[in-house]
Scaffold this motif. Structure first.
Motif, PDB file in Angstrom:
ATOM      1  N   ALA A 142      -1.002   6.875  -6.370  1.00 27.11           N
ATOM      2  CA  ALA A 142       0.299   6.093  -5.593  1.00 27.11           C
ATOM      3  C   ALA A 142       1.367   6.719  -6.219  1.00 27.11           C
ATOM      4  O   ALA A 142       2.296   7.113  -5.434  1.00 27.11           O
ATOM      5  CB  ALA A 142      -0.222   4.713  -5.933  1.00 27.11           C
ATOM      6  N   GLU A 143       1.527   6.765  -7.427  1.00 25.78           N
ATOM      7  CA  GLU A 143       2.569   7.291  -8.043  1.00 25.78           C
ATOM      8  C   GLU A 143       3.060   8.655  -7.585  1.00 25.78           C
ATOM      9  O   GLU A 143       4.111   9.164  -7.235  1.00 25.78           O
ATOM     10  CB  GLU A 143       2.563   7.355  -9.864  1.00 25.78           C
ATOM     11  N   ARG A 144       2.103   9.619  -7.433  1.00 26.08           N
ATOM     12  CA  ARG A 144       2.214  10.962  -6.811  1.00 26.08           C
ATOM     13  C   ARG A 144       2.456  11.083  -5.243  1.00 26.08           C
ATOM     14  O   ARG A 144       2.569  12.157  -4.749  1.00 26.08           O
ATOM     15  CB  ARG A 144       0.966  11.624  -7.268  1.00 26.08           C
ATOM     16  N   LEU A 187      -1.496   0.025  -1.565  1.00 25.50           N
ATOM     17  CA  LEU A 187      -0.610   1.146  -1.695  1.00 25.50           C
ATOM     18  C   LEU A 187      -0.280   1.684  -3.139  1.00 25.50           C
ATOM     19  O   LEU A 187       0.254   2.663  -3.345  1.00 25.50           O
ATOM     20  CB  LEU A 187       0.515   0.980  -0.776  1.00 25.50           C
ATOM     21  N   SER A 188      -0.109   0.475  -4.009  1.00 28.75           N
ATOM     22  CA  SER A 188       0.358   0.906  -5.337  1.00 28.75           C
ATOM     23  C   SER A 188      -0.805   1.316  -5.973  1.00 28.75           C
ATOM     24  O   SER A 188      -0.648   1.900  -7.274  1.00 28.75           O
ATOM     25  CB  SER A 188       1.100  -0.283  -6.024  1.00 28.75           C
ATOM     26  N   GLY A 189      -2.179   1.290  -5.676  1.00 30.49           N
ATOM     27  CA  GLY A 189      -3.082   1.379  -6.381  1.00 30.49           C
ATOM     28  C   GLY A 189      -3.729   0.332  -7.324  1.00 30.49           C
ATOM     29  O   GLY A 189      -4.802   0.614  -8.056  1.00 30.49           O
ATOM     30  N   GLU A 190      -3.025  -0.922  -7.454  1.00 32.59           N
ATOM     31  CA  GLU A 190      -3.367  -1.790  -8.056  1.00 32.59           C
ATOM     32  C   GLU A 190      -4.546  -2.491  -7.643  1.00 32.59           C
ATOM     33  O   GLU A 190      -5.612  -2.768  -8.766  1.00 32.59           O
ATOM     34  CB  GLU A 190      -2.345  -2.928  -8.015  1.00 32.59           C
ATOM     35  N   LEU A 191      -4.997  -2.405  -6.360  1.00 27.40           N
ATOM     36  CA  LEU A 191      -6.515  -2.873  -5.810  1.00 27.40           C
ATOM     37  C   LEU A 191      -7.077  -1.519  -5.230  1.00 27.40           C
ATOM     38  O   LEU A 191      -6.494  -0.757  -4.530  1.00 27.40           O
ATOM     39  CB  LEU A 191      -6.085  -3.972  -4.616  1.00 27.40           C
ATOM     40  N   PRO A 211       1.942   3.380   8.789  1.00 25.05           N
ATOM     41  CA  PRO A 211       3.465   3.293   9.235  1.00 25.05           C
ATOM     42  C   PRO A 211       4.323   2.841   8.088  1.00 25.05           C
ATOM     43  O   PRO A 211       4.087   2.173   7.063  1.00 25.05           O
ATOM     44  CB  PRO A 211       3.476   2.168  10.260  1.00 25.05           C
ATOM     45  N   ARG A 212       5.543   3.438   8.317  1.00 21.03           N
ATOM     46  CA  ARG A 212       6.586   3.072   7.422  1.00 21.03           C
ATOM     47  C   ARG A 212       7.045   1.772   6.997  1.00 21.03           C
ATOM     48  O   ARG A 212       7.201   1.467   6.179  1.00 21.03           O
ATOM     49  CB  ARG A 212       7.739   4.030   7.683  1.00 21.03           C
ATOM     50  N   GLU A 213       7.007   1.053   8.374  1.00 19.95           N
ATOM     51  CA  GLU A 213       7.424  -0.558   8.172  1.00 19.95           C
ATOM     52  C   GLU A 213       6.167  -1.316   7.646  1.00 19.95           C
ATOM     53  O   GLU A 213       6.605  -2.390   7.198  1.00 19.95           O
ATOM     54  CB  GLU A 213       7.339  -0.865   9.663  1.00 19.95           C
ATOM     55  N   HIS A 214       5.099  -0.651   7.180  1.00 19.23           N
ATOM     56  CA  HIS A 214       4.132  -1.221   6.456  1.00 19.23           C
ATOM     57  C   HIS A 214       3.981  -0.730   5.016  1.00 19.23           C
ATOM     58  O   HIS A 214       3.100  -1.129   4.269  1.00 19.23           O
ATOM     59  CB  HIS A 214       2.914  -1.350   7.001  1.00 19.23           C
ATOM     60  N   GLY A 215       4.960   0.120   4.489  1.00 18.37           N
ATOM     61  CA  GLY A 215       4.948   0.558   3.220  1.00 18.37           C
ATOM     62  C   GLY A 215       4.385   1.965   2.976  1.00 18.37           C
ATOM     63  O   GLY A 215       4.373   2.643   1.876  1.00 18.37           O
ATOM     64  N   GLY A 216       3.842   2.620   4.289  1.00 19.00           N
ATOM     65  CA  GLY A 216       3.091   3.869   4.189  1.00 19.00           C
ATOM     66  C   GLY A 216       4.115   5.095   4.272  1.00 19.00           C
ATOM     67  O   GLY A 216       5.475   4.699   4.356  1.00 19.00           O
TER      68      GLY A 216
END
Length: 388
Positions: free
Chosen positions: A50-52, A120-124, A60-65
């Protein structure tokens, strides 16, 4: 993506992503991130990905992608082919394209808000639980007030052992549905982690759901035309990406075996010069071009509209089948070396065994295609009868 049609659609963002991904995803990277030699990725790889910037690429960008669409997923997939184990790609397809699609298209925004940022953060880490032990043992969800009681088993679940969030296909009120289940809920158990021939960089597991209580609002898809369309969209994207994975293996193998057989002599001439081998390699070159044309067609269908389900199933079948044939030919041409585990061809063959089953078996792909042909023939007969 070397295809002229697809490369012409790449933006600077796609090219920058490709450069970063190619530099990052190497065989050395894979060995550093395995939990054990030859084993699956460690859980802590996902926040690093995720960090990379390798999670949510297509969303979509509006959902954080990152808003790079299916082409962005292809760019990452091409870089992932370098690591030599298709498991990483399968795990990311499930996490990014399957789970991500369920949440971005969920009718209830609270589900998206609850889970998507953590994916999206890889936490899950997400998994998709589809395969029941048999048709006579379906996973069921029964309503009990404001809860659902989930009961059943799911086999061969990609990411299953390490996942935090399960997207479970179940029979709800007698109809198909997809229910989100948190892995730490009471009654959810990983009862077996499979030891696999290929795709070992990602785990596959048997999960049991023993009277698991889930809030009734955790249904991301249910029966009806809308649900069927969403299901088909999700599975067609997954199958398309697997077809591309097989094409990439075929491309690598073709380069390898042409070089090997050109430089290896038998009876005073190159292996590739013997007519039987020359014909087989010529067919493999033709298959490579047919795959590329099919991938372009599939991409356009998925992104610009048109029939997709049977066509993508056929594409997945063709790419995996032809890549498997080339792997078999290559192990034969390598002779004794093709029987050794460090053989390029044998390792590719192992990866392809995993692709044959992922996203639906090869038999399932043929069944989908045959049903489509039968329906089209029936509609054609009705049209002709109407004209008559």
């Amino acid at each position: 993506m070397s295809n002229s049609i697809l490369s012409a659609r790449m933006t600077d963002a796609h090219r920058e992503l490709g450069e970063r991904a190619r530099a990052y995803f190497t065989p050395r990277w894979l060995e550093q991130w395995r939990a054990a030699p030859g084993g699956p990725l460690r859980k802590d790889v996902w926040p690093e990905l995720a960090e990379r910037g390798f999670l949510g690429v297509s969303l979509p960008r509006e959902h954080g992608g990152q808003g790079l669409g299916l082409l962005g997923a292809l760019v990452v997939g091409e870089a992932l082919a370098q690591v030599g184990d298709s498991g990483v790609a399968l795990g990311m397809h499930v996490h990014n394209e399957v789970a991500g699609e369920w949440l971005t298209s969920a009718a209830d925004p609270t589900l998206r808000e609850r889970y998507l940022p953590k994916l999206l953060s890889g936490e899950l880490l997400a998994c998709q639980c589809d395969t029941d032990p048999s048709a006579q043992e379906p996973t069921t969800a029964v309503r009990d007030g404001d809860r659902l009681i989930l009961r059943g088993q799911k086999k061969f679940v990609v990411n299953g052992a390490q996942a935090d969030l399960c997207f479970v296909s179940a029979r709800l009120d007698g109809q198909p549905a997809v229910v989100v289940v948190e892995k730490d809920a009471p009654g959810v158990r990983v009862t077996h982690a499979y030891d696999k021939l290929g795709t070992r960089s990602i785990d596959s597991a048997l999960l049991e759901f023993d009277d698991v209580e889930v809030p009734a609002d955790r249904v991301v898809a249910r029966s009806g035309v809308s649900q069927l369309m969403r299901w088909n969209r999700v599975m067609s994207r997954m199958r398309f990406l697997i077809a591309v994975d097989a094409w990439l293996i075929h491309r690598m193998l073709l380069t390898h075996i042409v070089d090997y057989s050109t430089n290896r002599e038998l009876g005073g001439r190159a292996l590739s010069a013997w007519p039987i081998n020359a014909h087989a390699l010529a067919r493999a070159r033709a298959d490579q071009e047919l795959m590329e044309a099919g991938i372009t067609d599939g991409y356009l269908r998925l992104t610009e509209g048109g029939s997709t389900v049977p066509e993508i199933a056929e594409l997945k079948w063709f790419c995996v089948e032809r890549a498997t044939e080339l792997a078999s030919l290559s192990t034969d041409l390598e002779g004794g070396a093709g029987y050794m585990w460090d053989s390029v061809a044998l390792r590719a063959h192992a990866q392809l065994r995993g692709l044959r089953m992922s996203g639906g078996s090869q038999t399932t792909m043929l069944t989908i295609a045959n049903h489509s042909m039968a329906c089209r023939a029936e509609l054609g007969d009705q049209d002709r009868a109407g004209v008559a």
